[in-house]
Write a protein that holds these residues in place. Structure first.
Motif, PDB file in Angstrom:
ATOM      1  N   LEU A  23       0.821  -1.207   0.000  1.00  0.00           N
ATOM      2  CA  LEU A  23       0.000   0.000   0.000  1.00  0.00           C
ATOM      3  C   LEU A  23       0.858   1.261   0.000  1.00  0.00           C
ATOM      4  CD1 LEU A  23      -2.913  -0.707   2.508  1.00  0.00           C
ATOM      5  CD2 LEU A  23      -2.971  -0.778   0.026  1.00  0.00           C
ATOM      6  N   THR A  32       2.203   1.651  -3.632  1.00  0.00           N
ATOM      7  CA  THR A  32       1.225   1.969  -4.676  1.00  0.00           C
ATOM      8  C   THR A  32       0.560   3.328  -4.436  1.00  0.00           C
ATOM      9  OG1 THR A  32      -0.490   0.702  -3.508  1.00  0.00           O
ATOM     10  CG2 THR A  32       0.771  -0.448  -5.221  1.00  0.00           C
ATOM     11  N   ALA A  33       0.305   3.663  -3.171  1.00  0.00           N
ATOM     12  CA  ALA A  33      -0.290   4.972  -2.877  1.00  0.00           C
ATOM     13  C   ALA A  33       0.667   6.095  -3.242  1.00  0.00           C
ATOM     14  CB  ALA A  33      -0.674   5.058  -1.407  1.00  0.00           C
ATOM     15  N   ALA A  89      -7.465   0.967  -8.398  1.00  0.00           N
ATOM     16  CA  ALA A  89      -6.903  -0.239  -7.802  1.00  0.00           C
ATOM     17  C   ALA A  89      -7.868  -1.408  -7.864  1.00  0.00           C
ATOM     18  CB  ALA A  89      -6.499   0.030  -6.347  1.00  0.00           C
ATOM     19  N   THR A 127      -9.333   4.138  -5.984  1.00  0.00           N
ATOM     20  CA  THR A 127      -7.968   4.350  -6.446  1.00  0.00           C
ATOM     21  C   THR A 127      -6.997   3.786  -5.414  1.00  0.00           C
ATOM     22  OG1 THR A 127      -7.723   6.491  -5.351  1.00  0.00           O
ATOM     23  CG2 THR A 127      -8.691   6.486  -7.580  1.00  0.00           C
ATOM     24  N   HIS A 128      -5.724   3.747  -5.765  1.00  0.00           N
ATOM     25  CA  HIS A 128      -4.735   3.253  -4.813  1.00  0.00           C
ATOM     26  C   HIS A 128      -4.675   4.152  -3.574  1.00  0.00           C
ATOM     27  CE1 HIS A 128      -2.924  -0.132  -6.950  1.00  0.00           C
ATOM     28  NE2 HIS A 128      -3.121   0.557  -8.062  1.00  0.00           N
ATOM     29  N   THR A 129      -4.845   5.451  -3.768  1.00  0.00           N
ATOM     30  CA  THR A 129      -4.858   6.352  -2.619  1.00  0.00           C
ATOM     31  C   THR A 129      -6.055   6.064  -1.723  1.00  0.00           C
ATOM     32  OG1 THR A 129      -3.703   8.122  -3.794  1.00  0.00           O
ATOM     33  CG2 THR A 129      -5.027   8.765  -1.896  1.00  0.00           C
ATOM     34  N   ALA A 153      -5.583   2.746   0.114  1.00  0.00           N
ATOM     35  CA  ALA A 153      -4.623   2.869   1.206  1.00  0.00           C
ATOM     36  C   ALA A 153      -5.255   3.560   2.406  1.00  0.00           C
ATOM     37  CB  ALA A 153      -3.388   3.634   0.730  1.00  0.00           C
ATOM     38  N   LEU A 157      -2.244  -5.642  -7.523  1.00  0.00           N
ATOM     39  CA  LEU A 157      -2.145  -4.281  -7.006  1.00  0.00           C
ATOM     40  C   LEU A 157      -0.715  -3.771  -7.106  1.00  0.00           C
ATOM     41  CD1 LEU A 157      -4.399  -4.478  -3.803  1.00  0.00           C
ATOM     42  CD2 LEU A 157      -4.975  -3.457  -6.023  1.00  0.00           C
ATOM     43  N   TYR A 158       0.245  -4.615  -6.748  1.00  0.00           N
ATOM     44  CA  TYR A 158       1.658  -4.248  -6.778  1.00  0.00           C
ATOM     45  C   TYR A 158       2.110  -3.949  -8.213  1.00  0.00           C
ATOM     46  CZ  TYR A 158       6.656  -4.590  -5.555  1.00  0.00           C
ATOM     47  OH  TYR A 158       7.997  -4.341  -5.354  1.00  0.00           O
ATOM     48  N   GLY A 188       0.189  -2.778 -10.471  1.00  0.00           N
ATOM     49  CA  GLY A 188      -0.543  -1.630 -10.977  1.00  0.00           C
ATOM     50  C   GLY A 188      -1.689  -2.010 -11.882  1.00  0.00           C
ATOM     51  N   THR A 191      -5.541  -3.125 -12.495  1.00  0.00           N
ATOM     52  CA  THR A 191      -6.823  -2.971 -11.808  1.00  0.00           C
ATOM     53  C   THR A 191      -7.472  -4.325 -11.585  1.00  0.00           C
ATOM     54  OG1 THR A 191      -7.166  -0.805 -12.820  1.00  0.00           O
ATOM     55  CG2 THR A 191      -9.100  -1.896 -11.885  1.00  0.00           C
TER      56      THR A 191
END
Length: 233
Positions: free
Chosen positions: A7, A10-11, A19, A28-30, A33, A212-213, A215, A217
């Motif tokens: 996290l 990616t964030a 994500a 989203t990744h943000t 997280a 996720l790592y 990138g 979706t």
């Protein structure tokens, strides 16, 4: 190394990339997280000994997984299709756990030894009044690093020949697999993976942090249906 690093990376590196998607809900990744960090804080506040996930694929799966990881307690995805007696037996093995359950889960979940939060309708993350996991905006900083030797996931076997047994996946196990097989942000922004295997299956679990790592979706189907699969594709 602990799973929370996924996290953090990616964030920081892919903040606005989508994500995970489940029905109309997309994070989203943000957002993922922040939701997970808020969940970690709430799990710690509750003093939960584990996070038991009892439901189909949903955006709550990664939030519960990373929330538990950040709190230093194991994530335990259970087969929600089990009978009430089988579920009671599994739940009894984890006193003090936080149970995240689908609203239509088997009544065996009523034997949960700890607090419970029900998954909500598709347009929201969780229902009231048992809002045990904090909303995504409540925390914007990652939790402190946890010991990589701590159990991260307890994955139960099917129990076809005896009572199901929990296979222990520690933080260092998952991170060793991840760092040894996946390139960070190696996927293009338009790449995606469609997941219909349930979260209690090793395939459903393992492809989440790896995609996720990378990138990529993650698009969730709550169960496999050929027509829905083709339409989503």
């Amino acid at each position: 190394m602990h799973l929370g690093l996924v996290l953090d990376m990616t964030a920081s590196g892919l903040p606005d990339r989508t994500a995970v998607v489940a029905g109309p809900v997309a994070l989203t990744h943000t957002e993922l997280a922040r939701a997970s960090w808020a969940a970690s804080a709430r799990i710690t506040e509750l003093g939960a000994t584990a996070v038991l996930y009892l439901g189909p694929n949903d955006v709550a799966v990664p939030v519960a997984l990373f929330g538990a990881a950040g709190a230093g307690v194991p994530f335990v995805p259970l087969n929600y299709r089990l009978s009430a007696d089988q579920l009671r037996a599994r739940l009894a093995e984890h006193p003090g756990a936080l149970v995240v359950a689908d609203a239509d889960a088997d009544p065996g979940a009523g034997a949960a030894p700890g607090p419970r939060v029900e998954l909500a309708s598709p347009d929201t993350l969780w229902t009231e009044p048992a809002r045990l996991l904090a909303p995504p905006g409540d925390r914007t900083e990652p939790p402190p690093p946890v010991d990589p030797d701590l159990p991260c996931v307890l994955l139960y076997t099917s129990g076809t020949t005896a009572a199901p047994k929990a296979a222990v996946l520690r933080h260092r196990h998952l991170m060793a697999y991840l760092l040894g097989t996946v390139e960070f942000a190696g996927a293009d922004e338009d790449e995606a993976t469609l997941v219909s295997v349930p979260p209690y299956h090793i395939a459903g679990l393992a492809n989440l942090p790896s995609n996720l790592y990378a990138g990529r979706t993650v698009h969730y189907l709550d169960q496999f249906d050929a027509a829905a699969w083709l339409e989503t594709v």
